[in-house]
Enzyme design. Structure first.
Site, PDB file in Angstrom:
ATOM      1  N   ASP A   3       0.577  -1.305  -0.139  1.00 26.54           N
ATOM      2  CA  ASP A   3       0.226  -0.197  -0.003  1.00 26.54           C
ATOM      3  C   ASP A   3       0.979   1.072   0.244  1.00 26.54           C
ATOM      4  OD1 ASP A   3      -2.559   1.311   0.241  1.00 26.54           O
ATOM      5  OD2 ASP A   3      -1.977   2.085   2.685  1.00 26.54           O
ATOM      6  N   SER A   4       0.257   2.522  -0.263  1.00 24.20           N
ATOM      7  CA  SER A   4       1.369   3.603  -0.172  1.00 24.20           C
ATOM      8  C   SER A   4       1.766   3.833   1.290  1.00 24.20           C
ATOM      9  CB  SER A   4       0.233   5.091  -0.793  1.00 24.20           C
ATOM     10  OG  SER A   4      -0.781   4.989   0.466  1.00 24.20           O
ATOM     11  N   CYS A  39      -5.072  -1.177  -1.656  1.00 21.24           N
ATOM     12  CA  CYS A  39      -5.005  -0.438  -2.095  1.00 21.24           C
ATOM     13  C   CYS A  39      -5.699   0.023  -3.552  1.00 21.24           C
ATOM     14  CB  CYS A  39      -3.190   0.503  -2.685  1.00 21.24           C
ATOM     15  SG  CYS A  39      -3.149   2.193  -2.405  1.00 21.24           S
ATOM     16  N   ASN A  40      -6.717   1.189  -3.414  1.00 22.28           N
ATOM     17  CA  ASN A  40      -8.105   0.884  -3.388  1.00 22.28           C
ATOM     18  C   ASN A  40      -7.412   1.832  -4.540  1.00 22.28           C
ATOM     19  OD1 ASN A  40     -10.841   0.255  -2.454  1.00 22.28           O
ATOM     20  ND2 ASN A  40      -8.970   0.978  -1.117  1.00 22.28           N
ATOM     21  N   GLU A  91      -1.723   8.758   8.619  1.00 25.83           N
ATOM     22  CA  GLU A  91      -0.220   8.077   8.596  1.00 25.83           C
ATOM     23  C   GLU A  91      -0.058   8.588  10.200  1.00 25.83           C
ATOM     24  OE1 GLU A  91       1.430   6.739   6.693  1.00 25.83           O
ATOM     25  OE2 GLU A  91       0.452   5.637   5.596  1.00 25.83           O
ATOM     26  N   CYS A 116     -10.940   2.991   0.661  1.00 25.28           N
ATOM     27  CA  CYS A 116      -9.401   3.546   1.003  1.00 25.28           C
ATOM     28  C   CYS A 116      -8.845   3.021   2.080  1.00 25.28           C
ATOM     29  CB  CYS A 116      -9.022   4.953   1.201  1.00 25.28           C
ATOM     30  SG  CYS A 116      -7.666   5.064   1.436  1.00 25.28           S
ATOM     31  N   THR A 117      -8.432   1.402   1.427  1.00 27.92           N
ATOM     32  CA  THR A 117      -7.647   1.175   2.683  1.00 27.92           C
ATOM     33  C   THR A 117      -7.583   1.475   4.131  1.00 27.92           C
ATOM     34  OG1 THR A 117      -5.195   0.481   2.156  1.00 27.92           O
ATOM     35  CG2 THR A 117      -7.284  -1.132   1.289  1.00 27.92           C
ATOM     36  N   HIS A 118      -7.137   3.184   4.401  1.00 31.72           N
ATOM     37  CA  HIS A 118      -6.374   3.974   5.412  1.00 31.72           C
ATOM     38  C   HIS A 118      -7.590   3.969   6.130  1.00 31.72           C
ATOM     39  CE1 HIS A 118      -2.860   4.492   3.228  1.00 31.72           C
ATOM     40  NE2 HIS A 118      -3.238   5.123   4.990  1.00 31.72           N
TER      41      HIS A 118
HETATM   42  N1  DGL Z   1      -4.272   2.994   1.166  1.00 28.26           N
HETATM   43  C1  DGL Z   1      -4.840   3.420   0.185  1.00 28.26           C
HETATM   44  C2  DGL Z   1      -5.421   3.106  -0.753  1.00 28.26           C
HETATM   45  O1  DGL Z   1      -6.564   2.244  -0.334  1.00 28.26           O
HETATM   46  C3  DGL Z   1      -4.112   5.260  -0.642  1.00 28.26           C
HETATM   47  C4  DGL Z   1      -4.550   6.256  -0.132  1.00 28.26           C
HETATM   48  C5  DGL Z   1      -3.316   7.127  -0.200  1.00 28.26           C
HETATM   49  O2  DGL Z   1      -2.342   7.545  -0.056  1.00 28.26           O
HETATM   50  O3  DGL Z   1      -3.572   8.355  -0.735  1.00 28.26           O
HETATM   51  O4  DGL Z   1      -6.501   4.152  -1.783  1.00 28.26           O
END
Ligand code: DGL
Length: 293
Positions: free
Chosen positions: A29-30, A92-93, A171, A203-205
């Protein structure tokens, strides 16, 4: 002699299969968002070894161009495959939207499992006929999202919000502070006013702020996190390809970041809860993802 050859051949094939089965699953992921997927994979497949790569040297991906996110995703996948990954989870989406198809054609020998915003279950379960999706701009721009909307949401109103700044709040470990709350309120209030009864974590965050989301929405809104379905898909793919780990002990988890290893190591226990014993070691990798020989 022939029997001997057959025996050696069988023994060697058995060894190769065992090596492949006990190889790790790569997850990226990012940043820390991929951990919301990792913890579900860990729950459902505890014997699997996992390598988690957080590209914190480039976070956030959401506001970047799809071409740039595709390039990072390709380099990271190449690195994970060079480390022996038997399957790669694009946790990560934004990276799935930008690169999933490209990764499958660039690395045809490696199975990839990606994220797809869980709009389908939301559209199936809604009673009010209005659902919300929270995701980053890259995800909303991708063809994957457009195709999910087209295929699954007939007759349903889908409202979208990008939650600017939320990824970086998470983060930084701010899961319930004032700034995080304001970002979520700005995203959710207009959706609530229009009657949503389901909200999708695109978004996985975002699953790390579900308690705060539920505080804002109240009990009438179901929050949908696709991570358990993604972990089930990982299990299915491993089964189909005969790649499920043959070990019985708990698999090791290796954490890697292209950002600050100390910072990630400090945040891990908070995000992973009882799944994280002590403060895990985090390895640093330069942001060009070159494996050291
Ligand atoms: N966690 C990521 C997602 O699912 C990316 C979030 C990001 O870095 O902007 O999209």
């Amino acid at each position: 002699m022939d029997t001997e050859k057959t025996f050696v051949y069988l023994w060697f094939s058995h060894l190769l299969i065992k090596m492949k089965n006990t190889a790790p699953i790569g997850i990226f992921d990012s940043g820390v968002g991929g951990l919301s997927v990792l913890r579900e994979i860990r729950r459902q497949l505890p014997a699997e070894k996992l390598i988690f790569l957080a590209d914190q040297g480039h976070v956030p991906y959401g506001p970047r161009s799809l071409a740039q996110v595709r390039q990072f995703s390709e380099e990271i996948s190449r690195y994970l495959i060079s480390q022996g990954a038997k399957l790669v989870v694009v946790a990560c989406n934004a990276a799935s939207a930008a690169a999933l198809h490209h990764l499958r054609t660039t690395f045809p020998d490696t199975p990839f499992v990606g994220m797809e915003p869980a709009v389908k279950p939301a559209a199936e379960r809604t009673r009010s006929g209005v659902v919300g999706v929270l995701a980053t701009p890259a995800t909303f721009q991708g063809k994957l999202y457009a195709s999910v909307i087209e295929r699954f949401t007939r007759g349903v109103t889908v409202l979208q919000a990008t939650c600017p700044g939320l990824v970086l709040q998470i983060e930084n470990g701010d899961l319930d502070g004032d700034e995080t709350r304001t970002i979520l309120e700005d995203a959710l209030r207009p959706m609530l006013a229009r009657g949503i009864d389901r909200v999708v974590m695109g978004c996985t965050h975002y699953p790390f702020v579900i308690p705060l989301i539920e505080e804002i929405t109240g009990p009438g809104v179901e929050v949908i996190d696709p991570a358990p379905a993604v972990a089930r898909q990982v299990k299915r793919v491993l089964n189909t390809r005969g790649l499920v780990s043959t070990e019985s002990a708990l698999g090791a988890v290796h954490y890697i970041t292209s950002g600050d290893p100390q910072k990630l190591s400090q945040l891990l226990p908070r995000l992973m809860g009882e799944m994280c014993v002590g403060r895990p070691d985090v390895k640093h990798l330069d942001a060009d993802f070159q494996a050291t020989p």
